[in-house]
Design an enzyme around this catalytic site. Structure first.
Site, PDB file in Angstrom:
ATOM      1  N   ARG A 231       0.869  -1.168   0.000  1.00 33.28           N
ATOM      2  CA  ARG A 231       0.000   0.000   0.000  1.00 33.28           C
ATOM      3  C   ARG A 231       0.915   1.231   0.000  1.00 33.28           C
ATOM      4  O   ARG A 231       2.034   1.181   0.516  1.00 33.28           O
ATOM      5  CB  ARG A 231      -0.892   0.021   1.244  1.00 33.28           C
ATOM      6  N   LYS A 256      -1.747  -1.929   8.097  1.00 31.92           N
ATOM      7  CA  LYS A 256      -3.187  -1.890   8.342  1.00 31.92           C
ATOM      8  C   LYS A 256      -3.562  -2.905   9.412  1.00 31.92           C
ATOM      9  O   LYS A 256      -3.129  -4.051   9.370  1.00 31.92           O
ATOM     10  CB  LYS A 256      -3.933  -2.191   7.035  1.00 31.92           C
ATOM     11  N   HIS A 320      -2.697   1.824  -5.943  1.00 30.77           N
ATOM     12  CA  HIS A 320      -3.145   0.523  -5.432  1.00 30.77           C
ATOM     13  C   HIS A 320      -3.255  -0.496  -6.566  1.00 30.77           C
ATOM     14  O   HIS A 320      -3.233  -1.708  -6.312  1.00 30.77           O
ATOM     15  CB  HIS A 320      -4.491   0.683  -4.727  1.00 30.77           C
ATOM     16  N   ARG A 323      -0.342  -2.756  -6.563  1.00 32.05           N
ATOM     17  CA  ARG A 323      -0.459  -3.823  -5.553  1.00 32.05           C
ATOM     18  C   ARG A 323      -1.364  -4.933  -6.061  1.00 32.05           C
ATOM     19  O   ARG A 323      -1.045  -6.117  -5.925  1.00 32.05           O
ATOM     20  CB  ARG A 323      -1.001  -3.221  -4.252  1.00 32.05           C
ATOM     21  N   HIS A 346      -3.274  -9.673   4.363  1.00 28.08           N
ATOM     22  CA  HIS A 346      -4.725  -9.801   4.494  1.00 28.08           C
ATOM     23  C   HIS A 346      -5.075 -10.650   5.716  1.00 28.08           C
ATOM     24  O   HIS A 346      -4.467 -11.713   5.927  1.00 28.08           O
ATOM     25  CB  HIS A 346      -5.333 -10.445   3.244  1.00 28.08           C
ATOM     26  N   TYR A 355      -8.510 -12.102  -6.303  1.00 34.30           N
ATOM     27  CA  TYR A 355      -7.568 -12.127  -7.418  1.00 34.30           C
ATOM     28  C   TYR A 355      -7.754 -13.350  -8.306  1.00 34.30           C
ATOM     29  O   TYR A 355      -7.278 -13.376  -9.434  1.00 34.30           O
ATOM     30  CB  TYR A 355      -6.131 -12.046  -6.895  1.00 34.30           C
TER      31      TYR A 355
END
Length: 373
Positions: A231, A256, A320, A323, A346, A355
């Site tokens: 990010r 995050k 983004h 990424r 994640h 994805y």
């Protein structure tokens, strides 16, 4: 603390937002770097055209620096906002009483002690301020009904995004937690976000973008974002000590969800990084602004925008997107989805599974039934 004042102006037949602050070279350079910000010789002020998207962009850039932003003049200047550009509200909110304002400041410190991110603290502080001013206007205690009224008047009616609506609900619930009000009685349903697939670049597109960046610092930053799947906030907070060339990993700290992780350090990127280090000699952060401190997010986005234009890429992309492309290309190269989840940081595999929907390899391997006719 740095104080920034935003106020409405009319300039060259346009409604604009004037940006005022006590002169400081570093602040001036940062304000200049925000996309769309210009200098008015007539009014002797920096400004940006007054639209909803520009206002949100400006808020985001200023929040990133954790500066105090006084936008009360904008809130009360209904007549200065073009109707064609945004839907205005007829409600004028009162200023908070001193006791409530003090309590709001304590709420902010409480969130900081909880180690919430700067962006989260500022967002929750802002929406809670709006909500408390709304409650003061209505002269009502905080109830589910009042929250629903606020939701309609300030989010649904002006047609603000679902993300902003969820942010508001989260902020109000966090405030209720702070004042010790039982949350069970405030079971407010959050709207579901539309499930959209991310934009993904091909490997050739990524190469073309990076090849079209001449500035070494700019090339190194965007290469890092893609090669490590970062990010933008993570990339800008990387320190020199976070690069481990012996183990060929990068240590991402307090990302995050306030989580640490390791991600890949590309051998080709390491060569570029060493050249960058010898040239720029950063002292603390890997990418520093002209006067030290963190590099600007908006500047990085402008770099990508210009490089994409040179590469003749028509699809709308952001930082983004690099990424997203990193994750998709790993999947297409046969990397296990669980490893990709770890590299991206994640919490849930469901987030990473998106994805699989954009991977060209998996789509190409499906036999079209029409070809059998």
């Amino acid at each position: 603390m740095v104080n920034i004042a935003l106020s409405p102006l009319f300039h060259k037949n346009n409604h604009i937002i004037a940006i005022s602050f006590k002169f400081d070279f570093a602040i001036k350079e940062y304000i200049k770097s925000v996309e769309g910000v210009k200098w008015s010789k007539t009014h002797k002020t920096f400004y940006i055209v007054h639209t909803v998207s520009n206002k949100q962009k400006l808020y985001q850039a200023l929040r990133f620096k954790d500066w105090y932003v006084d936008y009360s003049a904008l809130s009360s200047a209904k007549a200065n906002i073009p109707k064609a550009q945004t839907k205005t509200l007829s409600i004028k909110l009162p200023y908070l009483e001193d006791s409530q304002q003090n309590n709001l400041e304590k709420f902010k410190k409480w969130m900081q002690q909880k180690r919430l991110s700067i962006n989260t603290v500022n967002s929750y502080f802002e929406v809670t301020s709006f909500f408390l001013r709304y409650a003061q206007l209505k002269q009502q205690p905080i109830t589910v009904r009042l929250v629903e009224q606020f939701n309609y008047d300030f989010i649904v009616r002006p047609n603000k995004s679902i993300s902003y609506q969820n942010q508001c609900i989260n902020g109000i619930k966090k405030y209720l937690d702070y004042i010790g009000t039982p949350l069970l009685s405030f079971d407010i349903e959050r709207p579901k976000k539309p499930k959209k697939l991310p934009e993904v670049l091909s490997s050739d597109d990524v190469k073309n973008i990076l090849d079209n960046i001449i500035n070494l610092k700019h090339k190194t930053l965007l290469t890092l974002i893609y090669s490590a799947g970062l990010r933008i906030g993570e990339a800008l907070k990387i320190r020199i000590s976070d690069i481990d060339s012996k183990r060929m990993v990068i240590h991402i700290k307090s990302a995050k969800g306030n989580k640490d992780r390791y991600t890949l350090l590309s051998l080709k990127f390491l060569e570029l990084l060493r050249l960058y280090y010898k040239t720029y000699k950063p002292k603390d952060y890997l990418f520093e602004g002209q006067n030290g401190g963190l590099y600007s997010t908006s500047s990085a986005q402008n770099i990508l925008k210009k490089a994409a234009k040179k590469s003749n890429i028509k699809k709308p992309i952001t930082l983004h997107t690099l990424r997203h492309s990193f994750a998709t290309h790993l999947l297409e190269n046969g990397t296990d989805i669980r490893y990709i989840q770890t590299l991206l940081g994640h919490s849930s595999p469901k987030t990473t599974m998106i994805y699989t929907h954009v991977s060209e390899t998996s789509i190409r391997n499906i036999k079209n039934p029409f070809d059998n006719l």
